[in-house]
Motif scaffolding. Structure first.
Motif, PDB file in Angstrom:
ATOM      1  N   VAL A  90       0.651  -1.100   0.345  1.00  0.00           N
ATOM      2  CA  VAL A  90      -0.148  -0.124   0.391  1.00  0.00           C
ATOM      3  C   VAL A  90       0.513   1.413   0.029  1.00  0.00           C
ATOM      4  O   VAL A  90       1.881   1.181   1.179  1.00  0.00           O
ATOM      5  CB  VAL A  90      -1.133  -0.123   1.191  1.00  0.00           C
ATOM      6  N   TRP A  91       0.428   2.731  -1.168  1.00  0.00           N
ATOM      7  CA  TRP A  91       1.578   3.804  -0.975  1.00  0.00           C
ATOM      8  C   TRP A  91       0.448   4.770  -1.169  1.00  0.00           C
ATOM      9  O   TRP A  91      -0.935   4.391  -1.355  1.00  0.00           O
ATOM     10  CB  TRP A  91       2.195   3.502  -2.339  1.00  0.00           C
ATOM     11  N   SER A  92       0.731   5.824  -0.380  1.00  0.00           N
ATOM     12  CA  SER A  92       0.143   6.930  -1.226  1.00  0.00           C
ATOM     13  C   SER A  92       1.179   8.035  -1.800  1.00  0.00           C
ATOM     14  O   SER A  92       2.175   7.545  -1.137  1.00  0.00           O
ATOM     15  CB  SER A  92      -0.287   7.363   0.349  1.00  0.00           C
ATOM     16  N   ALA A  93      -0.182   9.054  -1.521  1.00  0.00           N
ATOM     17  CA  ALA A  93       0.951  10.540  -1.914  1.00  0.00           C
ATOM     18  C   ALA A  93       0.353  11.375  -2.067  1.00  0.00           C
ATOM     19  O   ALA A  93      -1.044  11.279  -2.356  1.00  0.00           O
ATOM     20  CB  ALA A  93       1.157  10.538  -3.512  1.00  0.00           C
ATOM     21  N   THR A  94       0.567  12.556  -1.009  1.00  0.00           N
ATOM     22  CA  THR A  94      -1.055  13.732  -0.965  1.00  0.00           C
ATOM     23  C   THR A  94      -0.402  14.977  -2.241  1.00  0.00           C
ATOM     24  O   THR A  94       0.247  15.357  -2.725  1.00  0.00           O
ATOM     25  CB  THR A  94      -0.325  14.835  -0.210  1.00  0.00           C
ATOM     26  N   SER A  95      -1.872  15.234  -2.141  1.00  0.00           N
ATOM     27  CA  SER A  95      -1.848  16.725  -3.238  1.00  0.00           C
ATOM     28  C   SER A  95      -1.066  17.445  -2.594  1.00  0.00           C
ATOM     29  O   SER A  95      -0.626  17.506  -1.727  1.00  0.00           O
ATOM     30  CB  SER A  95      -3.874  17.438  -3.246  1.00  0.00           C
ATOM     31  N   PRO A  96      -0.908  18.910  -3.452  1.00  0.00           N
ATOM     32  CA  PRO A  96      -0.297  19.510  -3.032  1.00  0.00           C
ATOM     33  C   PRO A  96      -0.510  20.503  -1.745  1.00  0.00           C
ATOM     34  O   PRO A  96      -1.446  20.632  -1.831  1.00  0.00           O
ATOM     35  CB  PRO A  96      -0.069  20.917  -4.679  1.00  0.00           C
ATOM     36  N   VAL A  97       0.655  20.370  -1.158  1.00  0.00           N
ATOM     37  CA  VAL A  97      -0.191  20.934   0.704  1.00  0.00           C
ATOM     38  C   VAL A  97       0.113  22.877   0.790  1.00  0.00           C
ATOM     39  O   VAL A  97      -0.649  23.242   0.942  1.00  0.00           O
ATOM     40  CB  VAL A  97       1.095  20.710   1.388  1.00  0.00           C
ATOM     41  N   ASP A  98       0.737  23.034  -0.297  1.00  0.00           N
ATOM     42  CA  ASP A  98       0.761  24.594  -0.364  1.00  0.00           C
ATOM     43  C   ASP A  98      -0.475  24.919  -1.391  1.00  0.00           C
ATOM     44  O   ASP A  98      -0.498  26.293  -1.538  1.00  0.00           O
ATOM     45  CB  ASP A  98       2.462  25.224  -0.943  1.00  0.00           C
ATOM     46  N   GLU A  99      -1.158  23.726  -2.131  1.00  0.00           N
ATOM     47  CA  GLU A  99      -2.621  24.824  -2.852  1.00  0.00           C
ATOM     48  C   GLU A  99      -2.897  23.815  -2.875  1.00  0.00           C
ATOM     49  O   GLU A  99      -3.459  22.795  -3.582  1.00  0.00           O
ATOM     50  CB  GLU A  99      -1.382  24.964  -4.284  1.00  0.00           C
ATOM     51  N   PRO A 100      -3.862  23.247  -1.821  1.00  0.00           N
ATOM     52  CA  PRO A 100      -5.397  22.919  -1.396  1.00  0.00           C
ATOM     53  C   PRO A 100      -5.909  22.785  -2.359  1.00  0.00           C
ATOM     54  O   PRO A 100      -5.835  23.938  -3.458  1.00  0.00           O
ATOM     55  CB  PRO A 100      -5.686  23.733  -0.496  1.00  0.00           C
ATOM     56  N   LEU A 101      -6.811  21.459  -3.367  1.00  0.00           N
ATOM     57  CA  LEU A 101      -7.631  21.224  -3.196  1.00  0.00           C
ATOM     58  C   LEU A 101      -8.449  22.424  -4.194  1.00  0.00           C
ATOM     59  O   LEU A 101      -9.193  22.415  -2.311  1.00  0.00           O
ATOM     60  CB  LEU A 101      -7.741  19.710  -3.643  1.00  0.00           C
ATOM     61  N   ILE A 102      -9.552  22.416  -4.289  1.00  0.00           N
ATOM     62  CA  ILE A 102     -10.195  23.443  -4.618  1.00  0.00           C
ATOM     63  C   ILE A 102     -12.071  23.240  -4.479  1.00  0.00           C
ATOM     64  O   ILE A 102     -12.180  22.241  -5.748  1.00  0.00           O
ATOM     65  CB  ILE A 102     -10.341  25.024  -5.007  1.00  0.00           C
ATOM     66  N   ALA A 103     -12.698  22.622  -3.690  1.00  0.00           N
ATOM     67  CA  ALA A 103     -13.873  22.225  -4.042  1.00  0.00           C
ATOM     68  C   ALA A 103     -14.924  23.278  -4.551  1.00  0.00           C
ATOM     69  O   ALA A 103     -15.688  24.307  -3.695  1.00  0.00           O
ATOM     70  CB  ALA A 103     -14.863  22.006  -2.133  1.00  0.00           C
ATOM     71  N   ASP A 104     -14.900  23.570  -5.991  1.00  0.00           N
ATOM     72  CA  ASP A 104     -15.651  24.190  -6.674  1.00  0.00           C
ATOM     73  C   ASP A 104     -16.366  23.147  -7.459  1.00  0.00           C
ATOM     74  O   ASP A 104     -17.365  23.927  -8.618  1.00  0.00           O
ATOM     75  CB  ASP A 104     -14.349  24.739  -7.752  1.00  0.00           C
ATOM     76  N   GLY A 105     -16.566  22.474  -7.104  1.00  0.00           N
ATOM     77  CA  GLY A 105     -17.296  22.383  -8.129  1.00  0.00           C
ATOM     78  C   GLY A 105     -17.159  20.836  -9.505  1.00  0.00           C
ATOM     79  O   GLY A 105     -17.327  20.283 -10.492  1.00  0.00           O
ATOM     80  N   GLN A 106     -15.497  21.549  -9.488  1.00  0.00           N
ATOM     81  CA  GLN A 106     -14.759  21.104 -11.137  1.00  0.00           C
ATOM     82  C   GLN A 106     -13.825  19.587 -10.453  1.00  0.00           C
ATOM     83  O   GLN A 106     -13.717  19.663  -9.566  1.00  0.00           O
ATOM     84  CB  GLN A 106     -14.326  21.994 -11.484  1.00  0.00           C
TER      85      GLN A 106
END
Length: 149
Positions: free
Chosen positions: A60-76
Motif C-alpha cells: 500500500v502506497w500513497s502520495a498527497t496533493s500539493p500542501v501549498d495549493e490545496p484542492l479547491i471545492a468549486d464543483g470541478q
C-alpha cells in the motif's frame, strides 16, 4: 561422483541465496517508481509526488496533493492517475471500468495499463488529499482520503 555432489551442493546454495533475495526484494508489487500524476501536479513525475509505502501496510502506497495549493471545492473535478516516469504498461494506473469519478473513501479497481483512463475526483471541501494505491489483492485498487491539517 564427488564432483557431481559438489555441483549439486553449489547449485542448491545458489538456489537458496536467490530465493532469499527474491523474497526480500520481490515482496513489492511495484517494480518501478510510481507517482501521483494529475492536473494538480502538471502531470509530471515529480519526486514530491512519488508514492511512498504506507507504514504498517504491505503493498500500500500513497502520495498527497500539493500542501501549498490545496484542492479547491468549486464543483470541478480534478483528473489524476498513478504512473511511472514513462507511463509504462504495468505501472500506468487508471480506472478499470465504469465511470471515472471517484468519491472520498470509495475503493475502485485500477487498470495497470491505462493509456487515457484518468480518475476524476471532485472535493466537497477545500483541502489536501491523500491518494492511495492498494495492491494487497489480485487487482490494485485506489481510494482518496482527506488529510487533516
Amino acid at each position: 561422483m564427488l564432483k557431481n555432489i559438489m555441483k549439486a551442493g553449489v547449485l542448491a546454495l545458489v538456489t537458496i541465496i536467490a530465493a532469499g533475495c527474491a523474497s526480500s526484494e520481490g515482496d513489492s508489487k511495484l517494480t518501478r517508481d510510481v507517482y501521483l500524476r494529475g492536473v494538480f501536479t502538471w502531470w509530471d513525475a515529480d519526486p514530491q509526488f512519488q508514492l511512498q509505502p504506507v507504514e504498517g501496510k504491505e503493498n500500500v502506497w500513497s502520495a498527497t496533493s500539493p500542501v501549498d495549493e490545496p484542492l479547491i471545492a468549486d464543483g470541478q473535478p480534478y483528473e489524476w492517475k498513478f504512473g511511472d516516469a514513462a507511463w509504462q504498461c504495468g505501472t500506468n494506473f487508471g480506472f478499470k471500468s465504469g465511470i471515472a469519478d471517484i468519491k472520498l473513501g470509495e475503493r475502485r479497481e485500477m487498470n495497470k495499463c491505462a493509456a487515457f483512463d484518468n480518475f476524476k475526483f471532485t472535493p466537497e471541501v477545500d483541502g489536501v488529499y491523500r491518494f492511495y494505491l492498494d495492491w494487497t489483492g489480485e487487482l490494485p485498487v485506489t481510494y482518496v482520503e482527506k488529510v487533516e491539517m
